[in-house]
Design a protein around this motif. Structure first.
Motif, mmCIF file in Angstrom:
data_model
loop_
_atom_site.group_PDB
_atom_site.id
_atom_site.type_symbol
_atom_site.label_atom_id
_atom_site.label_comp_id
_atom_site.label_asym_id
_atom_site.label_seq_id
_atom_site.Cartn_x
_atom_site.Cartn_y
_atom_site.Cartn_z
ATOM 1 N N VAL A 98 0.843 -1.199 0.000
ATOM 2 C CA VAL A 98 0.000 0.000 0.000
ATOM 3 C C VAL A 98 0.881 1.253 0.000
ATOM 4 N N ALA A 99 2.015 1.184 0.722
ATOM 5 C CA ALA A 99 2.952 2.319 0.779
ATOM 6 C C ALA A 99 4.355 1.770 1.011
ATOM 7 N N HIS A 100 5.321 2.361 0.318
ATOM 8 C CA HIS A 100 6.685 1.833 0.337
ATOM 9 C C HIS A 100 7.601 2.624 1.272
ATOM 10 N N GLU A 101 8.453 1.894 2.010
ATOM 11 C CA GLU A 101 9.547 2.496 2.773
ATOM 12 C C GLU A 101 10.393 3.328 1.802
ATOM 13 N N ILE A 122 7.422 9.001 0.258
ATOM 14 C CA ILE A 122 6.592 9.819 1.155
ATOM 15 C C ILE A 122 5.193 9.218 1.266
ATOM 16 N N SER A 123 4.736 9.020 2.503
ATOM 17 C CA SER A 123 3.393 8.456 2.712
ATOM 18 C C SER A 123 2.356 9.525 2.410
ATOM 19 N N LYS A 124 1.624 9.330 1.336
ATOM 20 C CA LYS A 124 0.649 10.350 0.926
ATOM 21 C C LYS A 124 -0.704 10.156 1.596
ATOM 22 N N PHE A 125 -0.936 8.935 2.110
ATOM 23 C CA PHE A 125 -2.254 8.622 2.675
ATOM 24 C C PHE A 125 -2.152 8.003 4.064
ATOM 25 N N LEU A 133 2.920 7.228 10.273
ATOM 26 C CA LEU A 133 2.445 8.546 10.700
ATOM 27 C C LEU A 133 3.568 9.582 10.668
ATOM 28 N N GLY A 134 4.809 9.123 10.947
ATOM 29 C CA GLY A 134 5.948 10.039 10.912
ATOM 30 C C GLY A 134 6.114 10.611 9.512
ATOM 31 N N SER A 135 6.077 9.739 8.514
ATOM 32 C CA SER A 135 6.231 10.181 7.131
ATOM 33 C C SER A 135 5.030 11.017 6.699
ATOM 34 N N PHE A 136 3.836 10.573 7.067
ATOM 35 C CA PHE A 136 2.610 11.269 6.670
ATOM 36 C C PHE A 136 2.575 12.690 7.266
ATOM 37 N N ALA A 137 2.922 12.804 8.548
ATOM 38 C CA ALA A 137 2.822 14.105 9.235
ATOM 39 C C ALA A 137 3.883 15.082 8.755
ATOM 40 N N THR A 138 5.073 14.574 8.422
ATOM 41 C CA THR A 138 6.166 15.472 8.040
ATOM 42 C C THR A 138 6.337 15.537 6.526
ATOM 43 N N GLN A 139 5.661 14.633 5.810
ATOM 44 C CA GLN A 139 5.818 14.490 4.355
ATOM 45 C C GLN A 139 7.295 14.299 3.975
ATOM 46 N N LYS A 140 7.950 13.432 4.766
ATOM 47 C CA LYS A 140 9.328 12.990 4.481
ATOM 48 C C LYS A 140 9.302 11.487 4.195
ATOM 49 N N PRO A 141 10.380 10.922 3.616
ATOM 50 C CA PRO A 141 10.354 9.494 3.262
ATOM 51 C C PRO A 141 10.030 8.579 4.450
ATOM 52 N N GLN A 194 -8.952 5.758 2.360
ATOM 53 C CA GLN A 194 -7.707 6.534 2.436
ATOM 54 C C GLN A 194 -7.986 8.034 2.454
ATOM 55 N N LEU A 195 -7.214 8.736 3.271
ATOM 56 C CA LEU A 195 -7.274 10.203 3.305
ATOM 57 C C LEU A 195 -5.892 10.732 2.938
ATOM 58 N N SER A 196 -5.826 11.660 1.986
ATOM 59 C CA SER A 196 -4.519 12.187 1.598
ATOM 60 C C SER A 196 -4.099 13.298 2.556
ATOM 61 N N TYR A 197 -2.796 13.548 2.602
ATOM 62 C CA TYR A 197 -2.248 14.601 3.464
ATOM 63 C C TYR A 197 -2.901 15.946 3.139
#
Lengths: 197, 197
Positions: A39-42, A45-48, A83-91, A106-109
């Protein structure tokens, strides 16, 4: 998507007007994933953030030796994401992968930032959801530090009996920080003890 | 209490009006504690969450063999408390104790519920604060699962250089899940390596 499942979950913590519910649902994206699908890759950036309508998932980190370390599992009515990636929009440090076929809300940032402005009560909703997740981690860290391996396993199956049925044993071993062989040994000892008593 | 420290911290995430700041400060209780003093006891309901104006503290859980397991440290500008106990108003799993003399800004559970109604922006503030704390725990769990003991220690002193100066080594050992002897061995190896290079 079955909107009522999602709205019922929201209504556990806040009361929205019909208009607010409509706005929220207009931003929610329903998606289906197959067993094993990522669903999301290490590293990306986690968009959702993902709410589980059906199915089960895991979040894991791959160390530099290629070993998978499971941070969390999620089933129906749980949220999962980095959540770390989602909140900061970092990898992201974690990959999110389906254990069973899944339906996710899903909810996008970007949409969530809009929703926080339009429906300020969602700040309360996510404050409570994240607070619960924090307390869950707090408990997990102390269990890791203070329990024996066997106690950790017994604790896990007591707290999450549904996972033992739905999640392969080698994943439970990874979650608990054991090798699969070690978990198998503990389970064997337990079944011998149970069959004797 | 130096109100400006507290208000400056709040203003990192939300903008309050003068009236809201006044209301918030009217609910904040400033208290001083001596080194070694216990701020909140395991087994009792946590009535307050604590913002550190000055000093340092630890939260720890005592296992049934009497061993202390440190969950977190806190210094100036950090929050500390048993959030699980505070949020649910059930008995705490952790004791909060001062490592140095401390000045704390405390908010009671009842007052915070009033403040959430009167100043809804505080929902946003605590959503962000708890989100950061959650991400910190997320990182810690993965470090525990995926790093070697030595990597854990090096990671800790890199991330929190200030703790190495202010927190006794045996507490750092407890936080990392080591015996004090094991930490001492790692530190010795490191200092030999550094003096050679």
């Amino acid at each position: 998507m079955n909107n009522s499942t999602f709205l019922h979950h929201i209504s556990n913590h806040i009361s929205l007007t019909g208009k607010e519910e409509k706005l929220l649902l207009s931003k929610v994206r329903s998606r289906e994933f197959l067993k094993g699908q990522v669903v999301a890759h290490e590293g990306e950036i986690s968009k959702f953030i993902n709410f589980v309508i059906s199915g089960s998932l895991k979040s894991f980190h791959m160390d530099n030796k290629g070993n998978e370390h499971i941070l969390a599992f999620a089933i129906e009515d749980w949220w999962i994401g980095d959540l770390g990636s989602f909140a900061t929009q970092k990898p992201a440090d974690y990959t999110i992968q389906c254990i069973e076929n899944c339906e996710l809300a899903q909810l996008s940032y970007e949409d969530l930032q809009i929703l926080y402005t339009e429906i300020p009560q969602l700040e309360r909703f996510f404050r409570i959801v994240i607070q619960k997740a924090y307390v869950f981690f707090q408990r997990r860290i102390i269990d890791n530090l203070s329990l024996t391996a066997k106690e950790k396993y017994l604790n896990f199956i007591k707290q999450y009996p549904q996972f033992e049925q739905r999640v392969p044993q080698y994943m439970i071993a990874s979650y608990l920080g054991f090798t699969p062989e070690f978990l198998s040994k503990i389970r064997k000892e337990r079944s011998i003890k149970r069959s004797k008593s």
